[in-house]
Scaffold this active site. Structure first.
Site, short mmCIF file in Angstrom:
data_model
loop_
_atom_site.label_atom_id
_atom_site.label_comp_id
_atom_site.label_asym_id
_atom_site.label_seq_id
_atom_site.Cartn_x
_atom_site.Cartn_y
_atom_site.Cartn_z
CE1 TYR A 58 -21.10 -52.34 61.99
CE2 TYR A 58 -18.69 -53.29 61.81
CZ TYR A 58 -20.13 -52.70 61.05
OH TYR A 58 -20.55 -53.17 60.18
CB SER A 109 -18.83 -56.30 59.07
OG SER A 109 -18.29 -55.26 59.15
P1 NDP Z 1 -26.68 -47.45 55.04
O1 NDP Z 1 -26.60 -46.77 56.21
O2 NDP Z 1 -26.54 -47.51 53.58
O3 NDP Z 1 -28.52 -48.62 55.34
C1 NDP Z 1 -28.75 -49.23 56.38
C2 NDP Z 1 -30.06 -49.56 56.25
O4 NDP Z 1 -30.88 -49.97 57.24
C3 NDP Z 1 -31.02 -48.13 55.94
O5 NDP Z 1 -31.91 -48.48 54.57
C4 NDP Z 1 -32.12 -47.69 56.44
O6 NDP Z 1 -32.91 -47.49 56.56
C5 NDP Z 1 -32.13 -49.45 57.75
N1 NDP Z 1 -32.08 -49.23 59.17
C6 NDP Z 1 -31.42 -48.66 60.01
N2 NDP Z 1 -32.35 -48.75 61.42
C7 NDP Z 1 -33.14 -49.48 60.84
C8 NDP Z 1 -34.56 -49.78 61.66
N3 NDP Z 1 -34.16 -49.35 63.13
N4 NDP Z 1 -35.50 -50.98 61.23
C9 NDP Z 1 -34.95 -50.66 59.96
N5 NDP Z 1 -34.34 -50.36 59.41
C10 NDP Z 1 -33.07 -49.77 59.38
O7 NDP Z 1 -25.79 -49.07 55.56
P2 NDP Z 1 -24.98 -50.11 54.57
O8 NDP Z 1 -25.49 -50.43 53.38
O9 NDP Z 1 -23.79 -49.67 54.68
O10 NDP Z 1 -24.99 -50.85 55.49
C11 NDP Z 1 -25.57 -52.80 55.38
C12 NDP Z 1 -25.49 -53.78 56.14
O11 NDP Z 1 -24.02 -53.88 55.49
C13 NDP Z 1 -25.33 -53.37 57.73
O12 NDP Z 1 -25.75 -54.63 58.87
C14 NDP Z 1 -23.65 -52.91 57.85
O13 NDP Z 1 -23.28 -53.57 59.61
C15 NDP Z 1 -23.45 -53.97 57.32
N6 NDP Z 1 -21.71 -53.35 56.45
C16 NDP Z 1 -21.48 -52.52 56.48
C17 NDP Z 1 -20.50 -52.12 55.29
C18 NDP Z 1 -20.23 -50.27 55.14
O14 NDP Z 1 -19.02 -50.06 54.79
N7 NDP Z 1 -20.98 -50.09 54.39
C19 NDP Z 1 -18.89 -52.56 55.82
C20 NDP Z 1 -19.56 -53.60 56.66
C21 NDP Z 1 -20.56 -54.23 56.74
P3 NDP Z 1 -34.21 -46.19 57.23
O15 NDP Z 1 -33.15 -45.13 57.71
O16 NDP Z 1 -35.01 -46.15 56.56
O17 NDP Z 1 -34.55 -47.06 58.58
#
Ligand code: NDP
Length: 249
Positions: free
Chosen positions: A156, A143
């Site tokens: 975070y 990030s």
């Molecule tokens: P979302 O909340 O849209 O998606 C998160 C994903 O992680 C989901 O598919 C969720 O699936 C999965 N997940 C959560 N917990 C678990 C677990 N214990 N085991 C397996 N899967 C898990 O988030 P984003 O797409 O925004 O985030 C993706 C990445 O990008 C993250 O690392 C985030 O920190 C990073 N990021 C995002 C930004 C943003 O502004 N959106 C900015 C910078 C970085 P499920 O609940 O089905 O398990």
């Protein structure tokens, strides 16, 4: 039609939503076979169907990746299905943000467990396969918060600085084995990530920030990942920092 990733196999964590889902679609569109990992099986199955309907190959693997006992199964299922693993996109992550003094330390633990330790452990589990193949690519989703710090997101920040440190050490250790490591550092992306903020002050700050910019879309990050993993073998794109144009922080 030929894709730049024909014959390649990728695992994408957090594929049930947001950046992970868009990445799975984008990698499959380039010909990669994709292992889709997350906890919500219904969403993974729907995504797998969508990819297959578009002519691709996909496998839904339901797992909580903070459970270390599930990681070998993820890798084994993918390897058994397609015979190899070329790309691991460590994307799953959460942002339980809030100021340090008022934070619930359980949220710090959740972020470290998922954003950092699960990423490290899954990388560790997949590495022997990449080493035996003599090639592979680990893509770690960090990030802007892995490069900068800001009031109100300390836990975070720590998890994502950890991702950056781990990625750079890994790059130094495995690059001579023809294994590439890329860290992607998105700014604000329009996903479900902020829906899980519980701290009211952090939620308000976050909403104000969202309103002040035009965020990136998940497809923008997926395109950056496709760029990194489709370079010729001699090219290792180490780091991509990608912000919305109007994001100043
Ligand atoms: P979302 O909340 O849209 O998606 C998160 C994903 O992680 C989901 O598919 C969720 O699936 C999965 N997940 C959560 N917990 C678990 C677990 N214990 N085991 C397996 N899967 C898990 O988030 P984003 O797409 O925004 O985030 C993706 C990445 O990008 C993250 O690392 C985030 O920190 C990073 N990021 C995002 C930004 C943003 O502004 N959106 C900015 C910078 C970085 P499920 O609940 O089905 O398990």
């Amino acid at each position: 039609m030929t894709g730049k990733l024909d014959g390649k196999v990728a695992i994408i964590t957090g594929a049930s939503a947001g950046i992970g889902e868009a990445t799975a679609i984008a990698l499959a569109a380039e010909g990669a076979k994709v292992g889709l990992v997350a906890r919500r099986g219904d969403r993974l199955e729907a995504l797998a169907k969508r990819i297959v309907a578009a002519g691709g190959e996909a496998l839904a693997i339901v797992a909580d990746i903070t459970d270390e006992t599930k990681l070998q199964t993820i890798v084994d299922k993918t390897k058994t299905t397609w015979g190899r693993i070329d790309i691991l996109v460590n994307n799953a992550g959460i942002a339980r943000i809030g100021e340090i003094a008022k934070a619930d330390p359980a949220d710090w633990r959740r972020m470290i467990d998922l954003n950092l330790l699960a990423l490290m452990n899954l990388t560790h589990t997949v590495l022997p396969i990449l080493q035996a193949q003599g090639s592979g690519h680990i893509v770690n989703i960090s990030s802007v918060a892995g490069r900068t710090v800001r009031v109100g997101i300390g836990g975070y920040n720590v998890s994502k600085w950890g991702v950056n440190a781990f990625s750079e050490v890994l790059r130094q250790e495995v690059s001579s084995q023809n294994i590439r490591v890329t860290v992607i550092e998105p700014g604000m992306v329009n996903t479900e990530i902020s829906d899980h903020i519980t701290d009211p002050i952090a939620k308000q700050r976050s909403e104000e920030r969202w309103k002040s910019i035009t965020p990136l879309e998940s497809e923008d990050i997926a395109a950056a990942i496709v760029y990194a993993v489709t370079q010729p073998p001699r090219v290792n794109v180490n780091e991509i920092l990608i912000r919305p144009t109007t994001q100043t922080w």
